[in-house]
Design an enzyme around this catalytic site. Structure first.
Site, PDB file in Angstrom:
ATOM      1  N   GLY A   1       0.809  -1.210   0.000  1.00 50.98           N
ATOM      2  CA  GLY A   1       0.000   0.000   0.000  1.00 50.98           C
ATOM      3  C   GLY A   1       0.838   1.253   0.000  1.00 50.98           C
ATOM      4  N   GLY A   2       0.824   1.960   1.128  1.00 57.33           N
ATOM      5  CA  GLY A   2       1.475   3.260   1.205  1.00 57.33           C
ATOM      6  C   GLY A   2       0.531   4.373   0.779  1.00 57.33           C
ATOM      7  N   TRP A   3       0.999   5.599   0.869  1.00 55.67           N
ATOM      8  CA  TRP A   3       0.163   6.765   0.580  1.00 55.67           C
ATOM      9  C   TRP A   3      -0.444   6.704  -0.825  1.00 55.67           C
ATOM     10  CZ3 TRP A   3      -2.165  10.468   3.177  1.00 55.67           C
ATOM     11  CH2 TRP A   3      -2.575  11.639   2.537  1.00 55.67           C
TER      12      TRP A   3
ATOM     13  N   ASP B   1       3.376  -6.356   5.870  1.00 54.06           N
ATOM     14  CA  ASP B   1       3.007  -5.118   6.556  1.00 54.06           C
ATOM     15  C   ASP B   1       1.934  -4.435   5.724  1.00 54.06           C
ATOM     16  OD1 ASP B   1       3.521  -2.799   8.471  1.00 54.06           O
ATOM     17  OD2 ASP B   1       3.965  -1.849   6.545  1.00 54.06           O
TER      18      ASP B   1
ATOM     19  N   ASP C   1       0.006  -1.148   4.922  1.00 52.18           N
ATOM     20  CA  ASP C   1       0.092   0.302   5.083  1.00 52.18           C
ATOM     21  C   ASP C   1      -1.117   0.935   4.384  1.00 52.18           C
ATOM     22  OD1 ASP C   1       0.846   2.918   5.399  1.00 52.18           O
ATOM     23  OD2 ASP C   1       2.846   2.683   4.580  1.00 52.18           O
TER      24      ASP C   1
ATOM     25  N   GLU D   1      -3.654   3.688   4.052  1.00 49.36           N
ATOM     26  CA  GLU D   1      -3.810   5.086   4.431  1.00 49.36           C
ATOM     27  C   GLU D   1      -5.009   5.707   3.714  1.00 49.36           C
ATOM     28  OE1 GLU D   1      -0.143   7.320   4.307  1.00 49.36           O
ATOM     29  OE2 GLU D   1       1.059   5.536   4.606  1.00 49.36           O
ATOM     30  N   TYR D   2      -6.198   5.672   4.329  1.00 47.29           N
ATOM     31  CA  TYR D   2      -6.546   5.165   5.641  1.00 47.29           C
ATOM     32  C   TYR D   2      -7.908   4.496   5.566  1.00 47.29           C
ATOM     33  CZ  TYR D   2      -2.908   8.416   7.078  1.00 47.29           C
ATOM     34  OH  TYR D   2      -1.727   9.083   7.194  1.00 47.29           O
TER      35      TYR D   2
ATOM     36  N   MET E   1       2.640   5.734  12.905  1.00 47.04           N
ATOM     37  CA  MET E   1       3.273   6.777  12.098  1.00 47.04           C
ATOM     38  C   MET E   1       3.219   8.098  12.859  1.00 47.04           C
ATOM     39  SD  MET E   1       2.079   5.796   8.217  1.00 47.04           S
ATOM     40  CE  MET E   1       0.321   5.630   8.585  1.00 47.04           C
TER      41      MET E   1
ATOM     42  N   TYR F   1       4.579  10.980  12.957  1.00 49.01           N
ATOM     43  CA  TYR F   1       5.234  12.083  12.265  1.00 49.01           C
ATOM     44  C   TYR F   1       4.225  12.717  11.326  1.00 49.01           C
ATOM     45  CZ  TYR F   1       6.298   7.670   9.766  1.00 49.01           C
ATOM     46  OH  TYR F   1       6.230   6.404   9.214  1.00 49.01           O
ATOM     47  N   ASP F   2       4.633  13.769  10.641  1.00 54.71           N
ATOM     48  CA  ASP F   2       3.738  14.560   9.772  1.00 54.71           C
ATOM     49  C   ASP F   2       2.615  15.211  10.575  1.00 54.71           C
ATOM     50  OD1 ASP F   2       5.361  13.701   7.757  1.00 54.71           O
ATOM     51  OD2 ASP F   2       3.877  12.425   6.776  1.00 54.71           O
TER      52      ASP F   2
ATOM     53  N   TRP G   1      11.116   5.927   8.838  1.00 64.26           N
ATOM     54  CA  TRP G   1      10.997   6.176   7.404  1.00 64.26           C
ATOM     55  C   TRP G   1      12.099   7.166   7.043  1.00 64.26           C
ATOM     56  CZ3 TRP G   1       8.133   4.342   3.395  1.00 64.26           C
ATOM     57  CH2 TRP G   1       8.208   5.058   2.196  1.00 64.26           C
TER      58      TRP G   1
END
Length: 424
Positions: free
Chosen positions: A121-123, A159, A161, A163-164, A244, A246-247, A404
């Site tokens: 996945g990922g953003w 894993d 990921d 989002e979301y 996560m 951060y951000d 990351w």
């Protein structure tokens, strides 16, 4: 005498049970960016497997209608799937990704405790998770494809990921569905199916297959219809949750702020909503997640803002700005730690350079840089802030740290600091 004998037998039984279970550890988990492998190859010099407990290979996609990717204009990537089944995993480049995975797994020869897991996945590539999780057939394909990929390359787990769930980060294109109200319940169903299949496969293969997720640190992620019960239910199928953390502040905001503050700073408007690392951890603990199922995410990068006035303290902190700076990696607003060093914004002694001065926020426990002449303000992570976060992880009894990503720390300064700080 009989009492002592019973104690010895009981102790031996407990030890035997403990030895049969995956051991809790001080995890040091780092993402490897597969799409950067031409410039940042999988080598022992770039991936220090002796200091990592796990590498998360970013990213693998999922197939839908024979294609994978995301047609949304900011991503603008669609390609045919190698395995054209809805829910099957899809590599961006089968030859390159395959070579990278084999090279990562080869590092285990000298470091047998090092694990290699693919992150799905990922953003950019979370746009099909809702479809997959909502379909029994696609969930089955996802599980079966995951097992095939792990066995093909000798991997140690998956894993996710996403989002979301219920709230896609990248806007969905017209005519597509990227989020549903039932996403979080469907996520539980998907994770249960993975856990059952991975445990069965693990018995056959005589190894443990891990399931982890990358999760948001805000209340919107943890809650579902006003309740956090779903995340505790989901966690039962997981080895751990990578938060996560951060951000928390981004360069498109009108005011600058620390993107990975550890603790609250009353001067920061987001403090009221506990939008900082320790606040995120506490949300998960209050939701009933065991501390040893939580891994705190830390960034090996920073963000820059331009047009930031010095303010009353002369350091540019929490000031109105004109948007993201353009002196970061590839002319963007993201400043990897290695980039700061190469550009001279940080000196080898990790003080400010090239017109920048380093400051330390004693409340948030994070550093920042400010160039008063150019009015550029940068939030980033360094050795001091990582040591603070490692101490927090230990005090809270968390599972470990995730970061990351590896290429942002090309000379391993931050990884060495984090690894050393995480040792007992």
């Amino acid at each position: 005498m009989q009492t002592n004998l019973r104690k010895c037998v009981l102790a031996a039984a407990i030890a035997a049970i403990a030895g049969a279970l995956p051991a809790a550890a001080s995890e040091v988990v780092g993402y490897y960016p597969g799409w950067k492998s031409d410039a940042f190859a999988v080598t022992a010099a770039n991936v220090d497997a002796g200091r990592l407990t796990m590498a998360l290979y970013a990213f693998v996609d999922v197939c839908w209608d024979g294609k994978h990717g995301n047609p949304e204009p900011t991503v603008n990537y669609v390609a045919p799937c190698q395995e054209p089944l809805n829910g099957a995993l899809a590599l961006r480049d089968e030859a390159a990704d395959g070579a990278n995975l084999r090279a990562l797994v080869a590092l285990k020869q000298r470091h047998p405790d090092f694990k290699v897991v693919v992150s799905v996945g990922g953003w950019d590539w979370s746009n099909r998770f809702s479809n997959v999780a909502d379909s029994a057939e696609a969930r089955a394909n996802f599980v079966a494809s995951s097992l095939r990929l792990m066995r093909r390359y000798g991997l140690d787990g998956i894993d996710i990921d996403w989002e979301y769930p219920t709230e896609a980060g990248v806007p969905c294109v017209a005519g597509e569905t990227c989020a549903r109200p039932q996403d979080k319940r469907n996520f539980i169903t998907l994770a249960r199916a993975l856990r059952a299949a991975f445990d069965a496969a693990g018995k056959q293969d005589r190894k443990h297959y891990a399931i982890t997720i990358a999760a948001g640190g805000n209340a919107n992620y943890i809650n579902d219809a006003g309740s956090s019960a779903w995340i505790k239910e989901l966690s039962r199928s997981l080895d751990w949750i990578n938060i996560m953390a951060y951000d928390f502040h981004m360069p498109w905001e009108k005011h600058n702020g620390h993107h990975a503050a550890l603790y609250a700073d009353a001067r920061d408007p987001v403090t009221a909503s506990a939008f900082y690392s320790s606040g995120a951890v506490q949300r998960y603990l209050k939701a009933g997640i065991a501390a040893d199922k939580l891994v705190l995410g830390v960034p090996f990068y920073g963000y820059g803002w331009k047009g930031c006035a010095p303010g009353p303290d002369g350091d540019g902190q929490y000031q109105a700005c004109d948007g993201g700076a353009s002196g970061g990696v590839n002319g963007g607003n993201a400043y990897g730690f290695s980039h700061l060093l190469k550009q001279g914004m940080l000196t080898p002694a990790f003080e400010g350079g090239a017109g920048y001065r380093r400051y330390w926020n004693a409340s948030a426990r994070v550093p920042y840089l400010y160039n008063a002449e150019e009015k550029i303000w940068i939030s980033y992570e360094d050795q001091a802030s990582l040591q603070e976060k490692a101490r927090y992880i230990k005090r809270q009894g968390l599972r470990g740290a995730m970061f990351w990503e590896l290429s942002a720390d090309g000379e391993h300064q931050l990884l060495r600091t984090l690894s050393d700080a995480m040792r007992p």
